[in-house]
Design an enzyme around this catalytic site. Structure first.
Site, short mmCIF file in Angstrom:
data_model
loop_
_atom_site.label_atom_id
_atom_site.label_comp_id
_atom_site.label_asym_id
_atom_site.label_seq_id
_atom_site.Cartn_x
_atom_site.Cartn_y
_atom_site.Cartn_z
CB SER A 179 20.30 27.95 3.96
OG SER A 179 20.04 27.79 5.35
CG ASN A 203 21.02 22.57 7.83
OD1 ASN A 203 20.01 23.17 8.18
ND2 ASN A 203 21.74 22.94 6.80
CG ASP A 236 12.26 30.82 6.19
OD1 ASP A 236 12.65 31.76 6.90
OD2 ASP A 236 13.00 30.24 5.36
CG HIS A 278 16.67 30.76 5.59
ND1 HIS A 278 15.56 29.95 5.48
CD2 HIS A 278 17.75 29.95 5.50
CE1 HIS A 278 15.95 28.70 5.30
NE2 HIS A 278 17.27 28.67 5.32
N GLY A 292 20.70 23.81 3.13
CA GLY A 292 20.33 22.50 3.65
C GLY A 292 21.51 21.59 3.94
#
Length: 227
Positions: free
Chosen positions: A50, A116, A197, A200, A87
């Site tokens: 991402s 991740n 969030d 990012h 992801g």
């Protein structure tokens, strides 16, 4: 580092849920993001997650798009194919790499994967094996490779953090490929550089991500052009 720890602690809880939904949302458009460039130009493939897939950003504002602009500005005749999926893990990148190499035949592969894995608790040995396979397969396809390193949140403990980043350092030395030490260098401890969030980076942070990658990438372009 204390501010970095606090910020990362706040982000980790939100990450797994965000990654799970974003991987489903973006996977269906992955092939569009990898549109094959003109055959006359050597190709740079960005194999990422991402952080490279423009998650939560307006279209064409991520660092990979800015890389295209930089190449044009500096009159470096390369195409860029963004093969990044939000992801994604190193296992996912390893699984889809053969098709990417076969279809795009890149001159350079930028590997931006691994974050991740850490946040999902993937064993370090698995992450290392996957990254090793990605590097070796890219080299076997006559592509230059650039590894983009990551650090895990400090709450994982200094021992694990060092071992995790050490995977990138060891592979860089062993396979003789350049390493970007930390994609988020210069913004990791700045909350305003992240989306709501707190995972990012914002559009405003993307030029800094490119500046972290460019010094290690540029020397590979001449090498690729001379093959």
């Amino acid at each position: 580092m204390e501010n970095f720890k606090v910020n990362w602690d706040a982000r980790v809880a939100a990450f797994v849920t965000a990654a799970a939904f974003s991987s489903m949302a973006v996977a269906s458009s992955a092939h569009a993001a990898e549109a094959a460039p003109a055959k006359a130009k050597p190709t740079i493939v960005v194999l990422g997650d991402s952080l490279s897939a423009e998650y939560g950003l307006p279209r064409d504002t991520g660092w990979v798009k800015l890389l295209r602009d930089r190449l044009e500005k500096e009159r470096l005749d390369y195409s860029v194919a963004n093969s990044s999926i939000s992801g994604d893990t190193t296992s996912g990148g390893r699984a889809r790499l053969p098709a990417v190499l076969n279809r795009l035949k890149p001159a350079v592969v930028v590997v931006e994967l691994g974050g991740n894995d850490a946040l999902r608790g993937v064993p370090l040995a698995t992450t290392e094996a996957n990254l090793r396979t990605i590097v070796e397969a890219s080299q076997a396809a006559n592509a230059k490779v650039l590894l983009v390193g990551m650090y895990v949140p400090p709450n994982y403990g200094p021992d694990y953090s060092q071992k995790f980043h050490g995977v990138y350092e060891q592979l860089s030395k062993e396979k003789k490929v350049p390493l970007v030490p930390f994609l988020l260098a210069g913004i990791a401890d700045q909350p305003t550089m992240f989306q709501a969030d707190q995972i990012h980076p914002t559009a405003q942070a993307q030029p800094l991500l490119l500046e972290n990658v460019w010094p290690s990438l540029k020397p590979l372009l001449g090498a690729a052009a001379s093959k």
